[in-house]
Design a protein around this motif. Structure first.
Motif, mmCIF file in Angstrom:
data_model
loop_
_atom_site.group_PDB
_atom_site.id
_atom_site.type_symbol
_atom_site.label_atom_id
_atom_site.label_comp_id
_atom_site.label_asym_id
_atom_site.label_seq_id
_atom_site.Cartn_x
_atom_site.Cartn_y
_atom_site.Cartn_z
ATOM 1 N N LYS A 28 0.832 -1.219 0.000
ATOM 2 C CA LYS A 28 0.000 0.000 0.000
ATOM 3 C C LYS A 28 0.864 1.265 0.000
ATOM 4 O O LYS A 28 0.665 2.163 -0.824
ATOM 5 C CB LYS A 28 -0.929 0.017 1.239
ATOM 6 C CG LYS A 28 -1.831 -1.185 1.353
ATOM 7 C CD LYS A 28 -2.753 -1.094 2.562
ATOM 8 C CE LYS A 28 -2.036 -1.006 3.888
ATOM 9 N NZ LYS A 28 -1.254 -2.213 4.243
ATOM 10 N N THR A 29 1.816 1.308 0.926
ATOM 11 C CA THR A 29 2.671 2.494 1.011
ATOM 12 C C THR A 29 3.504 2.642 -0.260
ATOM 13 O O THR A 29 3.701 3.749 -0.763
ATOM 14 C CB THR A 29 3.583 2.403 2.263
ATOM 15 O OG1 THR A 29 2.741 2.275 3.406
ATOM 16 C CG2 THR A 29 4.449 3.639 2.421
ATOM 17 N N HIS A 30 3.981 1.506 -0.760
ATOM 18 C CA HIS A 30 4.781 1.520 -1.994
ATOM 19 C C HIS A 30 4.000 2.209 -3.122
ATOM 20 O O HIS A 30 4.504 3.138 -3.763
ATOM 21 C CB HIS A 30 5.133 0.070 -2.363
ATOM 22 C CG HIS A 30 6.048 -0.063 -3.540
ATOM 23 N ND1 HIS A 30 7.203 -0.808 -3.525
ATOM 24 C CD2 HIS A 30 5.982 0.456 -4.796
ATOM 25 C CE1 HIS A 30 7.807 -0.727 -4.704
ATOM 26 N NE2 HIS A 30 7.065 0.024 -5.497
ATOM 27 N N ILE A 63 -1.766 10.264 3.117
ATOM 28 C CA ILE A 63 -1.857 9.949 4.552
ATOM 29 C C ILE A 63 -1.634 8.445 4.680
ATOM 30 O O ILE A 63 -2.438 7.632 4.219
ATOM 31 C CB ILE A 63 -3.247 10.334 5.117
ATOM 32 C CG1 ILE A 63 -3.544 11.815 4.838
ATOM 33 C CG2 ILE A 63 -3.305 10.034 6.608
ATOM 34 C CD1 ILE A 63 -4.955 12.242 5.241
ATOM 35 N N ASP A 64 -0.516 8.095 5.302
ATOM 36 C CA ASP A 64 -0.101 6.698 5.304
ATOM 37 C C ASP A 64 -0.407 6.026 6.642
ATOM 38 O O ASP A 64 -0.137 6.587 7.700
ATOM 39 C CB ASP A 64 1.410 6.637 5.010
ATOM 40 C CG ASP A 64 1.862 5.226 4.676
ATOM 41 O OD1 ASP A 64 1.089 4.497 4.023
ATOM 42 O OD2 ASP A 64 2.983 4.859 5.061
ATOM 43 N N GLU A 65 -0.963 4.840 6.548
ATOM 44 C CA GLU A 65 -1.128 3.953 7.694
ATOM 45 C C GLU A 65 -2.109 4.470 8.741
ATOM 46 O O GLU A 65 -1.803 4.524 9.928
ATOM 47 C CB GLU A 65 0.222 3.659 8.342
ATOM 48 C CG GLU A 65 1.252 3.269 7.298
ATOM 49 C CD GLU A 65 2.275 2.273 7.790
ATOM 50 O OE1 GLU A 65 2.741 2.458 8.906
ATOM 51 O OE2 GLU A 65 2.567 1.328 7.029
ATOM 52 N N LEU A 66 -3.282 4.781 8.284
ATOM 53 C CA LEU A 66 -4.345 5.095 9.232
ATOM 54 C C LEU A 66 -4.881 3.774 9.764
ATOM 55 O O LEU A 66 -5.052 2.825 9.004
ATOM 56 C CB LEU A 66 -5.462 5.867 8.511
ATOM 57 C CG LEU A 66 -6.565 6.409 9.407
ATOM 58 C CD1 LEU A 66 -6.038 7.572 10.246
ATOM 59 C CD2 LEU A 66 -7.746 6.904 8.590
HETATM 60 MG MG MG Z 1 2.458 0.893 4.807
#
Ligand code: MG
Ligand code: ADP
Length: 253
Positions: free
Chosen positions: A113-115, A167-170
């Protein structure tokens, strides 16, 4: 002072620094290629424009707070089959940013996801948009701090200067009341004005778990998903998979 130096200084004085720096090379190239006057004028202005674009992209990348560059090219779609290359490439025309839509990557840890969020952010910057990356923790901390300094409105305004907020990792940490309130205000300001890429490990029905309750989660979810493209990603963790491969390679020389 040579004629070149004098002319370079003039270009510098009107802030046309790329031509100033490369004047001699540009002239030599024009002579070699026997450019017409018009072609030469074009070559000069093109070189200045492309240098400016390049330095703007560099600056925007620096300002984006993207922690490490990830690219779509290095994303292995044969491992992550719950999202297709075509779907991701479909986002590269950035009409979703022009239309102030959001992108949500939803799924367990390690599925990329972050990638993908970073890779899209980088491409958006190359396409001329301004993007900024925040882990949820950093974002909420910065809003909290702004509130304590009576600067919340200004802080939100400064975040709204970007076309795209990542917005990462909610969902990994429970939010307290103050954070929820700040977060809602931010999302409310961004709604239909700017685009968000959100990554989260929790499906929307579970958002009540890390928001204080469902009632405070719903208005936020509503605004994020109203105009959005949601990608549910699944599968095993890429990190874990690679680690297990390494260990099994070490065990079977
Ligand atoms: Mg991530
Ligand atoms: P998530 O945000 O879903 O927890 P990440 O995007 O942080 O997962 O991915 C974890 C690590 O694995 C990162 O280093 C990322 O670059 C890599 N990774 C994940 N999925 C893929 C993939 N399909 N192809 C290449 N690298 C991947």
């Amino acid at each position: 002072m040579t004629t070149y130096e004098a002319l370079s200084n003039k270009f510098n004085s009107i802030r046309v620094s790329n031509i100033a720096r490369n004047l001699q090379d540009l002239v030599r190239l024009a002579e070699e290629q026997e450019l017409s006057y018009l072609q030469f004028a074009q070559a000069l202005v093109d070189s200045e424009i492309s240098a400016r674009n390049e330095s703007r992209i560099k600056l925007n990348l620096k300002r984006s707070r993207i922690p490490r560059i990830k690219t779509i090219e290095e994303f292995d779609f044969s491992i992550q089959t719950t999202i297709s290359k075509r779907q991701v490439k479909g986002l590269l025309d950035f009409t979703w940013i022009d239309n102030r839509e959001n992108v949500v990557f939803l799924g367990p840890s390690g599925v990329g996801k972050t990638h993908l969020a970073i890779a899209l952010g980088v491409k958006a910057i190359y396409a001329g948009y301004k993007a900024v990356f925040y882990s949820t923790i950093d974002l909420l901390e910065s809003l909290d701090l702004a509130l304590a300094q009576h600067q919340l409105k200004e802080r939100i305004k400064s975040l709204c200067k970007y076309d795209l907020l990542i917005i990462d990792e909610l969902g990994y940490l429970p939010l307290d009341r103050k954070s929820i309130c700040n977060f809602f205000q931010l999302i409310n300001n961004l709604y239909e004005e700017r685009s968000i890429i959100l990554t989260t490990n929790k499906g929307f029905p579970q958002w009540g778990e890390f928001f204080a309750d469902e009632t405070s989660a719903i208005p936020v979810i509503d605004r994020i998903i109203h105009h959005s493209r949601i990608f549910q990603m699944n599968g095993e963790s890429y990190r874990l998979k690679k680690q297990l491969e390494k260990e099994s390679d070490a065990g079977n020389p």
